[in-house]
Write an enzyme that holds these catalytic residues in place. Structure first.
Site, PDB file in Angstrom:
ATOM      1  N   TRP A 228       0.864  -1.035  -0.075  1.00 23.54           N
ATOM      2  CA  TRP A 228       0.266   0.770  -0.073  1.00 23.54           C
ATOM      3  C   TRP A 228       0.848   1.024  -0.145  1.00 23.54           C
ATOM      4  O   TRP A 228       0.702   2.651   0.042  1.00 23.54           O
ATOM      5  CB  TRP A 228      -0.748  -0.254   1.418  1.00 23.54           C
ATOM      6  CG  TRP A 228      -1.904  -0.917   1.128  1.00 23.54           C
ATOM      7  CD1 TRP A 228      -2.461  -1.503  -0.234  1.00 23.54           C
ATOM      8  CD2 TRP A 228      -2.836  -1.305   2.165  1.00 23.54           C
ATOM      9  NE1 TRP A 228      -3.572  -2.044   0.078  1.00 23.54           N
ATOM     10  CE2 TRP A 228      -4.193  -2.482   1.066  1.00 23.54           C
ATOM     11  CE3 TRP A 228      -3.026  -1.276   3.698  1.00 23.54           C
ATOM     12  CZ2 TRP A 228      -5.002  -3.183   2.329  1.00 23.54           C
ATOM     13  CZ3 TRP A 228      -4.352  -1.597   4.213  1.00 23.54           C
ATOM     14  CH2 TRP A 228      -4.890  -2.543   3.759  1.00 23.54           C
TER      15      TRP A 228
ATOM     16  N   HIS B 192      12.882  -1.862  -1.791  1.00 26.17           N
ATOM     17  CA  HIS B 192      11.999  -1.359  -2.424  1.00 26.17           C
ATOM     18  C   HIS B 192      12.836  -0.096  -3.280  1.00 26.17           C
ATOM     19  O   HIS B 192      13.646   0.271  -2.462  1.00 26.17           O
ATOM     20  CB  HIS B 192      10.894  -0.942  -1.777  1.00 26.17           C
ATOM     21  CG  HIS B 192       9.394  -1.239  -2.597  1.00 26.17           C
ATOM     22  ND1 HIS B 192       9.959   0.745  -3.697  1.00 26.17           N
ATOM     23  CD2 HIS B 192       9.254  -1.506  -3.246  1.00 26.17           C
ATOM     24  CE1 HIS B 192       9.132   0.483  -5.336  1.00 26.17           C
ATOM     25  NE2 HIS B 192       8.219  -0.578  -4.580  1.00 26.17           N
TER      26      HIS B 192
ATOM     27  N   GLU C  65      11.072  -5.906  -9.819  1.00 26.66           N
ATOM     28  CA  GLU C  65      10.448  -4.875 -10.091  1.00 26.66           C
ATOM     29  C   GLU C  65      11.166  -4.099 -10.736  1.00 26.66           C
ATOM     30  O   GLU C  65      12.286  -2.975 -10.594  1.00 26.66           O
ATOM     31  CB  GLU C  65       9.999  -4.201  -9.082  1.00 26.66           C
ATOM     32  CG  GLU C  65       9.349  -5.311  -7.905  1.00 26.66           C
ATOM     33  CD  GLU C  65       8.068  -3.820  -6.935  1.00 26.66           C
ATOM     34  OE1 GLU C  65       6.704  -4.281  -7.438  1.00 26.66           O
ATOM     35  OE2 GLU C  65       8.496  -3.356  -6.548  1.00 26.66           O
TER      36      GLU C  65
ATOM     37  N   SER D 212       3.198  -2.664 -12.103  1.00 28.21           N
ATOM     38  CA  SER D 212       2.326  -2.219 -12.743  1.00 28.21           C
ATOM     39  C   SER D 212       0.932  -3.687 -13.206  1.00 28.21           C
ATOM     40  O   SER D 212       0.948  -3.815 -14.203  1.00 28.21           O
ATOM     41  CB  SER D 212       2.243  -1.479 -14.383  1.00 28.21           C
ATOM     42  OG  SER D 212       2.930   0.134 -14.727  1.00 28.21           O
TER      43      SER D 212
END
Ligand code: PGA
Length: 218
Positions: free
Chosen positions: A10, A95, A145, A181
């Protein structure tokens, strides 16, 4: 069917009321399936609320989006692995947004990984490319990612994702996830592949209906 992981990241979105609404809707739709594990990663201050709501529901786990590289002590504002013991099952580490906006280096990321293991929180290492992979750390969850795919609507096609995976020479005990995405129209290509153990989902996980549709594509 092999086990599939659905990680909802989130990021810095949602307050208490919005999480309440998200859960009200999602839990109405959700039917546990043995081979599907859902990991919800809310902003850290909402962990205990989330925990109180999902405690009795099978196959939903709790994750955090980051931990401190300090173990404990006078580090104002930090959230340590130790403080999350018994609250978080998973932690997202490295991340690309943390690497970019918070200058996380390989050394910092390695410290976080060892603290996560020390306090029994399962790290999910995010990598932008093969150079970020920490082959010697025996990490059980890696999420690839590509930076250009995050939050752009420009997801990386499955073949390219698998090409990257092959460069990592993963052991059989490491689960390889894709993120960038992912939505309810492109999720199926990844989920139908036995090369991909799951998805790390940002934007599309903010909407409980969309997130539920992604989980239900297979
Ligand atoms: P996105 O984010 O799904 O919004 O592209 C994924 C992530 O950054 O984890």
């Amino acid at each position: 069917m092999m086990m599939k992981y659905f990680i909802a990241n989130w990021k810095a979105n949602k307050n208490l009321k919005e999480v309440e609404e998200w859960l009200n809707l999602f839990l109405k739709l959700y039917r546990p399936v043995k081979e599907k594990v859902i990991v919800i990663c809310p902003p850290a201050f909402l962990l205990t609320y989330l925990q109180s709501r999902i405690k009795l529901i099978p196959n939903i786990k709790i994750g955090v989006q980051n931990i401190s590289h300090f173990e404990e002590g006078p580090y104002t504002g930090e959230i340590t692995a130790k403080s999350l013991t018994s609250l978080a099952d998973f932690v997202i580490i490295g991340h690309s947004e943390r690497r970019k906006y918070f200058n996380e280096t390989k050394q910092i990321i390695e410290k976080k990984i060892s603290l996560a293991y020390k306090y029994q929180i399962e790290p999910i290492l995010c990598i932008r490319n093969e150079n970020d992979w920490l082959a010697d750390k025996k990490i059980r969850y890696v999420a690839y990612e590509p930076v250009y795919a995050i939050g752009t609507g420009n997801n990386e096609p499955l073949e390219k994702v698998i090409q990257l995976k092959n460069k990592l020479n993963l052991s059989l005990t490491t689960s390889f996830l894709y993120g960038g995405s992912v939505n309810d129209t492109n999720a199926k290509q990844y989920l139908s592949s036995n090369q991909i153990a799951g998805l790390l989902i940002g934007e599309a996980s903010l909407d409980p209906r969309m997130f539920y549709r992604i989980i239900s594509t297979i």
